[in-house]
Motif scaffolding. Structure first.
Motif, mmCIF file in Angstrom:
data_model
loop_
_atom_site.group_PDB
_atom_site.id
_atom_site.type_symbol
_atom_site.label_atom_id
_atom_site.label_comp_id
_atom_site.label_asym_id
_atom_site.label_seq_id
_atom_site.Cartn_x
_atom_site.Cartn_y
_atom_site.Cartn_z
ATOM 1 N N GLY A 253 0.801 -1.216 0.000
ATOM 2 C CA GLY A 253 0.000 0.000 0.000
ATOM 3 C C GLY A 253 0.834 1.266 0.000
ATOM 4 O O GLY A 253 0.491 2.251 -0.659
ATOM 5 N N LEU A 254 1.944 1.248 0.722
ATOM 6 C CA LEU A 254 2.848 2.396 0.695
ATOM 7 C C LEU A 254 3.480 2.559 -0.682
ATOM 8 O O LEU A 254 3.733 3.678 -1.136
ATOM 9 N N GLU A 255 3.738 1.450 -1.343
ATOM 10 C CA GLU A 255 4.339 1.501 -2.675
ATOM 11 C C GLU A 255 3.365 2.052 -3.709
ATOM 12 O O GLU A 255 3.758 2.839 -4.576
ATOM 13 N N ASP A 256 2.097 1.645 -3.654
ATOM 14 C CA ASP A 256 1.152 2.084 -4.689
ATOM 15 C C ASP A 256 0.427 3.378 -4.324
ATOM 16 O O ASP A 256 -0.373 3.883 -5.099
ATOM 17 N N GLY A 257 0.706 3.935 -3.145
ATOM 18 C CA GLY A 257 0.138 5.223 -2.773
ATOM 19 C C GLY A 257 -1.224 5.155 -2.128
ATOM 20 O O GLY A 257 -1.828 6.189 -1.850
ATOM 21 N N SER A 258 -1.724 3.952 -1.849
ATOM 22 C CA SER A 258 -3.054 3.858 -1.251
ATOM 23 C C SER A 258 -3.035 4.138 0.246
ATOM 24 O O SER A 258 -4.089 4.320 0.859
ATOM 25 N N ILE A 259 -1.876 4.162 0.854
ATOM 26 C CA ILE A 259 -1.677 4.758 2.181
ATOM 27 C C ILE A 259 -0.365 5.534 2.127
ATOM 28 O O ILE A 259 0.485 5.272 1.271
ATOM 29 N N GLN A 260 -0.237 6.500 3.036
ATOM 30 C CA GLN A 260 1.008 7.276 3.080
ATOM 31 C C GLN A 260 1.755 7.184 4.408
ATOM 32 O O GLN A 260 2.925 7.564 4.491
ATOM 33 N N LEU A 261 1.083 6.702 5.445
ATOM 34 C CA LEU A 261 1.682 6.703 6.778
ATOM 35 C C LEU A 261 1.201 5.483 7.541
ATOM 36 O O LEU A 261 0.027 5.108 7.444
ATOM 37 N N ILE A 262 2.104 4.867 8.320
ATOM 38 C CA ILE A 262 1.716 3.733 9.154
ATOM 39 C C ILE A 262 2.648 3.642 10.355
ATOM 40 O O ILE A 262 3.837 3.957 10.248
ATOM 41 N N PRO A 263 2.147 3.235 11.519
ATOM 42 C CA PRO A 263 3.030 2.978 12.659
ATOM 43 C C PRO A 263 3.828 1.702 12.396
ATOM 44 O O PRO A 263 3.273 0.690 11.970
ATOM 45 N N GLU A 264 5.119 1.751 12.664
ATOM 46 C CA GLU A 264 5.970 0.587 12.426
ATOM 47 C C GLU A 264 6.825 0.299 13.662
ATOM 48 O O GLU A 264 6.780 1.025 14.655
ATOM 49 N N TYR A 265 7.620 -0.766 13.546
ATOM 50 C CA TYR A 265 8.478 -1.233 14.623
ATOM 51 C C TYR A 265 9.875 -1.441 14.035
ATOM 52 O O TYR A 265 10.039 -2.140 13.037
ATOM 53 N N THR A 266 10.870 -0.816 14.660
ATOM 54 C CA THR A 266 12.182 -0.675 14.038
ATOM 55 C C THR A 266 12.842 -1.999 13.661
ATOM 56 O O THR A 266 13.341 -2.156 12.550
ATOM 57 N N GLY A 267 12.852 -2.958 14.574
ATOM 58 C CA GLY A 267 13.593 -4.186 14.320
ATOM 59 C C GLY A 267 13.044 -5.009 13.183
ATOM 60 O O GLY A 267 13.781 -5.403 12.266
ATOM 61 N N ASN A 268 11.738 -5.273 13.215
ATOM 62 C CA ASN A 268 11.148 -6.109 12.169
ATOM 63 C C ASN A 268 11.126 -5.403 10.817
ATOM 64 O O ASN A 268 11.288 -6.045 9.771
ATOM 65 N N LEU A 269 10.936 -4.084 10.826
ATOM 66 C CA LEU A 269 10.963 -3.351 9.563
ATOM 67 C C LEU A 269 12.368 -3.387 8.959
ATOM 68 O O LEU A 269 12.532 -3.565 7.744
ATOM 69 N N THR A 270 13.393 -3.241 9.794
ATOM 70 C CA THR A 270 14.772 -3.307 9.300
ATOM 71 C C THR A 270 15.053 -4.657 8.655
ATOM 72 O O THR A 270 15.625 -4.734 7.560
ATOM 73 N N LEU A 271 14.646 -5.713 9.328
ATOM 74 C CA LEU A 271 14.887 -7.050 8.798
ATOM 75 C C LEU A 271 14.101 -7.302 7.518
ATOM 76 O O LEU A 271 14.574 -7.994 6.614
ATOM 77 N N TYR A 272 12.914 -6.721 7.410
ATOM 78 C CA TYR A 272 12.123 -6.845 6.189
ATOM 79 C C TYR A 272 12.865 -6.211 5.009
ATOM 80 O O TYR A 272 12.865 -6.745 3.897
ATOM 81 N N LEU A 273 13.504 -5.074 5.280
ATOM 82 C CA LEU A 273 14.193 -4.341 4.215
ATOM 83 C C LEU A 273 15.605 -4.862 3.949
ATOM 84 O O LEU A 273 16.114 -4.719 2.836
ATOM 85 N N ASP A 274 16.235 -5.440 4.953
ATOM 86 C CA ASP A 274 17.624 -5.896 4.818
ATOM 87 C C ASP A 274 17.809 -7.177 5.617
ATOM 88 O O ASP A 274 17.945 -7.145 6.847
ATOM 89 N N GLU A 275 17.836 -8.310 4.921
ATOM 90 C CA GLU A 275 17.923 -9.593 5.605
ATOM 91 C C GLU A 275 19.266 -9.817 6.282
ATOM 92 O O GLU A 275 19.415 -10.741 7.083
ATOM 93 N N THR A 276 20.254 -8.963 6.003
ATOM 94 C CA THR A 276 21.565 -9.108 6.642
ATOM 95 C C THR A 276 21.694 -8.258 7.906
ATOM 96 O O THR A 276 22.753 -8.255 8.537
ATOM 97 N N ALA A 277 20.641 -7.542 8.278
ATOM 98 C CA ALA A 277 20.694 -6.675 9.459
ATOM 99 C C ALA A 277 21.051 -7.483 10.693
ATOM 100 O O ALA A 277 20.537 -8.581 10.900
ATOM 101 N N GLU A 278 21.920 -6.929 11.534
ATOM 102 C CA GLU A 278 22.421 -7.674 12.684
ATOM 103 C C GLU A 278 22.240 -6.947 14.006
ATOM 104 O O GLU A 278 22.366 -7.561 15.066
ATOM 105 N N ALA A 279 21.959 -5.664 13.991
ATOM 106 C CA ALA A 279 21.852 -4.894 15.229
ATOM 107 C C ALA A 279 20.681 -5.397 16.069
ATOM 108 O O ALA A 279 19.665 -5.864 15.544
#
Length: 300
Positions: A85-111
């Motif tokens: 939805g963020l990609e196609d513009g049907s929403i513009q804002l959402i509450p997220e959680y840092t750790g899981n969002l990081t891992l979703y975007l970068d599977e090599t994240a280690e922090a």
């Protein structure tokens, strides 16, 4: 591919499938598919569990007070659905959680610690998405058992499940079957091979009831869920930090961001703590989340 890469590939495939599917897409109902420009309402989405709905309502109340026209699209689904939805513009804002969002975007994240996870997240974000200030408030995934189960098997940490897992049923959201912060990670990091996995809705009462009724032996419950204290459940320690820091953070489409929005949401993040978020989660058990959100924003 290693296990993290395989997991990410599955997530991306799922996201594409959700974007391509037809009438079952919850983003197709409600507000127009584009928004956030001059004269258009900012569309705030939420994932399909109560805390995220509450946070979306908090963002909506704070932005409304700041003079920003907003509309909400609640209970969209899991991360794969609302990221589409963020990609196609049907929403513009959402509450997220840092750790899981990081891992979703970068599977090599280690922090694993809050500041380091936030830094990795900012590096991993594509140019079309921006995160604002993170809150002190965290809500982490956890493996939870009943007090009786903890006592019977002398369970303190997730690693203590290792000799017992083959005779246990694990419950959690359907995406836990494939996400690294789920069945694959529990196997790779802790060597846990459960007898079976029972898919349940994220953040719902289903997991709580399944634990209480003995339908599952261990379950994924978010750490701010009041059901943990109310049912004397035991949150197993995570010594290997499978579950990284999960600070609440606003995720917004970069082209929708204004200084007015940033200022208002940063005030929210500054006032949001794990303690008051947990207290609000007790309130939303019998009160409209929009009302709980309104009271919180009025007190900022």
């Amino acid at each position: 591919m290693n296990r993290r890469q395989t997991t990410l590939a599955a997530l991306l495939a799922s996201s594409l499938a959700l974007t391509a599917c037809g009438g079952g897409d919850p983003l197709e109902d409600g507000a127009p598919a584009t928004g956030g420009g001059e004269g258009e309402a900012l569309i705030i989405g939420s994932a399909n569990f109560p805390e995220n709905v509450l946070l979306a309502e908090i963002y909506a109340a704070a932005l409304g007070d700041a003079g920003v026209e907003v509309t909400t699209r609640l209970n969209i689904g899991n991360r794969e659905a609302y990221m589409a939805g963020l990609e196609d513009g049907s929403i513009q804002l959402i509450p997220e959680y840092t750790g899981n969002l990081t891992l979703y975007l970068d599977e090599t994240a280690e922090a694993t610690e809050s500041d380091a996870v936030y830094a990795e997240l900012q590096e991993a974000l594509p140019d079309n998405l921006t995160v604002l200030d993170m809150a002190e408030a965290q809500d982490k995934d956890a493996v939870v058992v009943t007090a009786d189960t903890a006592e019977e098997f002398d369970l303190v940490s997730i690693s203590d499940l290792q000799p017992h897992a083959p005779n246990m049923v694990l419950g959690g959201p359907a995406e836990w079957r494939d996400r690294f912060t789920g069945v694959p990670g529990l196997l790779e990091v802790y060597g846990l091979e459960f007898s079976s996995f029972k898919p349940l809705d994220a953040g719902s009462t289903l997991t709580v009831e399944a634990l209480k009724n003995g339908q599952i032996d261990a379950g994924n419950i978010f750490t701010t869920d009041p059901a943990i204290a109310q049912n004397d459940f035991v949150v197993l320690e995570d010594p290997e930090s499978l579950f990284a820091a999960q600070n609440v953070v606003p995720l917004i489409a970069t082209d929708a961001l204004t200084s007015q929005i940033e200022e208002a949401l940063n005030v929210v993040s500054a006032g949001l703590t794990t303690e008051n978020l947990t207290e609000m989660m007790v309130q939303v058990q019998d009160t409209d989340p929009a009302q709980v959100a309104r009271e919180f924003v009025d007190g900022l």
